[in-house]
Design an enzyme around this catalytic site. Structure first.
Site, short mmCIF file in Angstrom:
data_model
loop_
_atom_site.label_atom_id
_atom_site.label_comp_id
_atom_site.label_asym_id
_atom_site.label_seq_id
_atom_site.Cartn_x
_atom_site.Cartn_y
_atom_site.Cartn_z
N GLU A 18 0.82 -1.21 0.00
CA GLU A 18 0.00 0.00 0.00
C GLU A 18 0.86 1.26 0.00
OE1 GLU A 18 -2.44 -3.16 2.24
OE2 GLU A 18 -0.34 -2.57 2.06
N LYS A 20 3.89 1.73 -1.32
CA LYS A 20 4.43 1.94 -2.67
C LYS A 20 3.41 2.66 -3.54
CE LYS A 20 5.56 -0.66 -6.87
NZ LYS A 20 6.84 0.00 -7.22
N LYS A 113 24.19 0.85 -0.23
CA LYS A 113 23.70 -0.35 0.46
C LYS A 113 23.74 -0.18 1.97
CE LYS A 113 23.28 -3.28 -3.08
NZ LYS A 113 22.05 -3.96 -3.45
N SER A 435 17.91 -2.94 -19.20
CA SER A 435 16.44 -2.84 -19.25
C SER A 435 16.01 -1.47 -19.76
CB SER A 435 15.85 -3.09 -17.86
OG SER A 435 16.31 -2.14 -16.93
N CYS A 518 10.18 -2.01 -4.44
CA CYS A 518 10.09 -3.28 -3.72
C CYS A 518 10.56 -4.40 -4.62
CB CYS A 518 8.65 -3.56 -3.28
SG CYS A 518 7.96 -2.31 -2.17
N ASP A 601 25.43 -9.60 -15.11
CA ASP A 601 25.32 -8.55 -14.10
C ASP A 601 25.62 -9.08 -12.71
OD1 ASP A 601 24.65 -6.64 -15.92
OD2 ASP A 601 22.49 -6.78 -15.61
N HIS A 643 28.06 -5.67 -14.78
CA HIS A 643 27.59 -4.39 -14.23
C HIS A 643 27.51 -4.51 -12.72
CE1 HIS A 643 25.47 -0.68 -13.58
NE2 HIS A 643 24.50 -1.32 -12.97
N GLU A 667 28.10 2.23 -11.24
CA GLU A 667 27.34 3.43 -10.86
C GLU A 667 28.29 4.43 -10.23
OE1 GLU A 667 23.65 3.29 -9.02
OE2 GLU A 667 23.08 1.35 -9.83
N HIS A 696 18.06 6.58 -10.98
CA HIS A 696 17.13 6.36 -9.88
C HIS A 696 16.35 7.62 -9.53
CE1 HIS A 696 20.17 3.18 -9.47
NE2 HIS A 696 19.12 2.45 -9.20
#
Length: 758
Positions: A18, A20, A113, A435, A518, A601, A643, A667, A696
């Site tokens: 919910e 998200k 991270k 992608s 998520c 990757d 990657h 990145e 992002h």
């Protein structure tokens, strides 16, 4: 003395994601802030009541976040970077999200991270002018909300040393630890306000104690906690993600009322804490695994706790090893899992029940929970004996691996020459990470196919149409190396796991990665085997649509491991090699189909690194071996890409080089290319593509920003080894911003290429 149960944190996303949905509709302007906050309040309230109903004695308040708990701490402390223009007033939702996501004028704060997990936090920014003040009342309002519901609240804060440690200095010559004297008075103010609301215990998280800290940081713990321990609240110093027994003397002497230790990932440390005299402190034992989904061996854990209780003179508590943030919400929502496999699992709601079972067993005796223990024993026996788990073909292949299986035919210099002859790429070749935007049309087609509303032929036709369009757009933009765009893939791990034996999948097993993002990690429960090719037909079709090279796109063995809920009945190194062999077979099939570039990757490569350096070599040895087994079965003319993202590589560059990928993309844009300095000092030998813009954030950077980053990269790296690409895959972006950003990127590459060749 009665043993209490408490929780360190509960998933924020809601049982049906919910949060998200509320966040994304708010960001699109389709609902207002009151609707967003109402959704957040409903999730928080539901979480508290669920924990109360399960019988948890102390329930965390302050663990919920609209985006990230470290960003919340930055907000609470008023440590807003100057570049966001905060005037000193209360921090608005727009400012909060601007820090996380960026604006038209300002890039987002860096994201990285959270220790060795797949959660990401927003990195605080510090300089010598940083000031702290109590700038938010959100935590205090939540405490009052919980009290109104009859919740026995335990407030949750990130500790001051961890907060500073996880930040970064944005001006040279400045040490963020020097800010501690400015920070501690605000922490004292926060603790006093919490106490005024009638809260007895504060969980103050210092997970950096699981690391090898330099002496100034170690010494600062005494200063900090002597300042904070003013008697206003009882402090539970909370550690997780590994052992802290290397800080045993420090912890013994800190003026705190309790300690939480992780005895799930580091059971060996329990003996140290029972042997030393911690009797003046409450000892919380994190005995239920907060990071994995396997049902606990309750009989064994109750025995361990009973022995600990008989030896420990103080008060003993039961908790998960860490926040349950890293687990899905509720196994009861899974209606399609095989019953046998489902019986082996426990999600967050079930872990609450496991804790209360152990608490009741300690307080009332084993006989009070005998039926539950018997069911736990039976589930464990079922898992051990199940024919689903073991595949002798896989075991034999792993046993037969030789050193030759993890080596390319010739060194990089030889391969580079042959690959340039084959592909004839220009200086500064441009590409993307894999992608492209997952449009509503793509998602609807995949969903219809899963529901048998589309025939296989109709689905194939729909996906091929998407691939044709993506190839057309890339050629129009002028990219040099293309991708097929991955329209057929839902997730980079789940897609492959669905085609491998040994994996199971959930409907609602979502966990938060960052913000509204998520992921639904698959369950790796048995030996991994690839029964047939997984990607070849898609990539062959894409390559047939263009004369430019199209990369085959695979997920590497370490990432497949790290982004799954992994079986705990064999070494992770063994599981990694099983995955590597499956991917090796796919690489061979792609090469045999004429695909000349294959990207494997490994965004989670560093994520698997143990927190203590003494344990690094063992991990890096098997992780590097797994990648090389997956990638080394090809001819010299075949170019292997990899990657990696959200990673600090400075301290593991020798291992990155050992992967021996022909091209690595990384990145770097959020950190302003800081990482490249490390690659230069190390003399990284192969080709590299540092990301020139942050995918992002919805923000499309100016061409001048991209050009400056690219020019900076060309000063660091030999231009003959330099690639040009975004930071990461473009799945979560929309097409207008994607095309605009990629066109700017290609134009910048052409401009710099001309300048370098002039």
């Amino acid at each position: 003395m009665r043993t209490l149960t408490h929780n360190l944190g509960f998933p924020r996303i809601g049982a049906q994601r919910e949060l998200k949905k509320a966040l994304e509709t708010y960001w699109k302007g389709q609902n207002d802030v009151d609707q967003l906050l109402a959704t957040a309040r409903a999730i928080r309230t539901g979480n508290w009541l669920l924990q109360q109903k399960a019988g948890i004695d102390l329930i965390p308040v302050g663990d919920f976040s609209l985006y990230d708990h470290i960003l919340d701490m930055t907000t609470l402390l008023g440590a807003i970077p100057h570049r966001f223009g905060n005037t000193g007033d209360k921090i608005s939702p727009d400012l909060y999200f601007a820090m996380a996501r960026g604006t038209a004028d300002q890039p987002a704060m860096e994201m990285t991270k959270w220790f060795n997990t797949n959660y990401h936090y927003i990195v605080p920014e510090f300089d010598d002018t940083t000031q702290f003040r109590l700038a938010s009342d959100r935590l205090f309002q939540e405490i009052e909300d919980a009290k109104a519901l009859g919740i026995t609240a335990k407030a949750v804060l990130i500790g001051p040393l961890t907060y500073l440690y996880l930040g970064k200095e944005v001006t040279p010559g400045f040490q963020r630890l020097d800010l501690l004297p400015r920070l501690l008075p605000v922490y004292r103010e926060i603790l006093q306000k919490i106490a005024s609301l009638g809260v007895e215990w504060v969980q103050i998280d210092e997970p950096i104690l699981s690391l090898d800290l330099e002496q100034p940081w170690r010494d600062s713990f005494a200063e900090a906690y002597h300042t904070l321990h003013d008697g206003s609240c009882r402090l539970l110093l909370t550690t997780y993600f590994g052992t802290v027994d290397h800080h045993l003397t420090l912890l013994k002497n800190l003026p705190v009322d309790g300690l939480h230790i992780d005895v799930s990932s580091a059971p060996e440390q329990l003996e140290s804490f029972l042997t030393e005299d911690f009797s003046g402190k409450t000892l919380s034992l994190g005995c239920i695994d907060g990071r994995n989904i396997w049902r606990a061996d309750l009989s064994q854990k109750l025995e361990t706790l009973s022995q600990a209780a008989s030896r420990f003179a103080g008060e003993l508590w039961i908790a998960p090893s860490c926040s349950l943030l890293h687990c899905p919400v509720d196994l009861a929502l899974e209606t399609k899992l095989e019953p046998e496999i489902k019986n082996w699992l426990a999600f967050s709601a079930q872990k609450l029940e496991e804790m209360t079972t152990l608490g009741r067993g300690l307080n009332q005796g084993r006989e009070s929970v005998e039926a539950i223990l018997t069911a736990s024993d039976e589930a464990r026996r079922s898992r051990t004996e199940s024919s689903r788990i073991h595949n002798p073909i896989v075991h034999q292949r792993v046993d037969n691996l030789t050193e030759r299986d993890s080596q390319r035919n010739h060194p990089f210099a030889t391969r580079k020459h042959l690959q340039q002859q084959r592909f004839n790429l220009p200086l500064l070749p441009t590409t993307t990470i894999g992608s492209f935007p997952q449009t509503a049309t793509i998602r609807q087609a995949r969903a219809a196919f899963r529901k048998n509303e589309l025939s296989h032929l109709e689905y194939l036709s729909a996906m091929r149409a998407e691939i044709r369009e993506m190839i057309r757009k890339q050629e129009e933009i002028g990219l040099d190396v293309l991708v097929h765009g991955e329209p057929e893939r839902n997730d980079m791990v789940e897609y492959f796991g669905e085609q491998l034996w040994g994996y199971a999948f959930t409907e609602n097993g979502w966990v938060q990665s960052y913000g509204s993002r998520c992921v639904k990690p698959p369950i790796l429960y048995g030996d991994v085997y690839r029964p047939e090719a997984m990607t070849v037909e898609w990539i062959k079709y894409a390559q047939s649509q263009t004369g430019k090279p199209v990369k085959g796109m695979l997920t590497g063995p370490v990432t497949m491991l790290m982004w799954s809920f992994v079986r705990d009945d064999q070494p992770r190194s063994t599981t990694a090699l099983q995955l590597a062999l499956a991917i090796r077979d796919e690489v061979a099939d792609l090469e045999n189909a004429g695909i000349g570039m294959i990207q494997i990757d490994e965004p989670a490569f560093r994520e698997g690194l143990p927190l203590r350096k003494q344990d690094w070599k063992s991990y890096l040895d098997w992780a590097v071996k797994a990648f090389r087994v997956a990638s080394s079965g090809v001819k010299d003319e075949t170019q292997i890409h990899t990657h990696m993202c959200y990673s600090e590589f400075h301290d593991i560059l020798p291992a990155i080089a050992e992967l021996d990928a022909d091209v690595i993309t990384i990145e770097t844009s959020r950190s302003r290319m800081e990482l490249l300095d490390a690659f230069v000092k190390f003399s990284y030998p192969n080709e590299i593509g540092p990301g020139v813009y942050d995918i992002h954030s919805p923000r499309v950077p100016d061409a001048s920003e991209m050009f400056e980053l690219l020019k900076k990269a060309s000063r660091y790296i030999d231009p003959t080894l330099l690639w040009v690409n975004p930071d990461c895959g473009l799945k979560t972006r929309n097409w207008p911003e994607t095309q605009t950003a990629l066109q700017k990127m290609v134009d910048c590459a052409k401009t710099l290429r001309s300048a370098l060749q002039a």
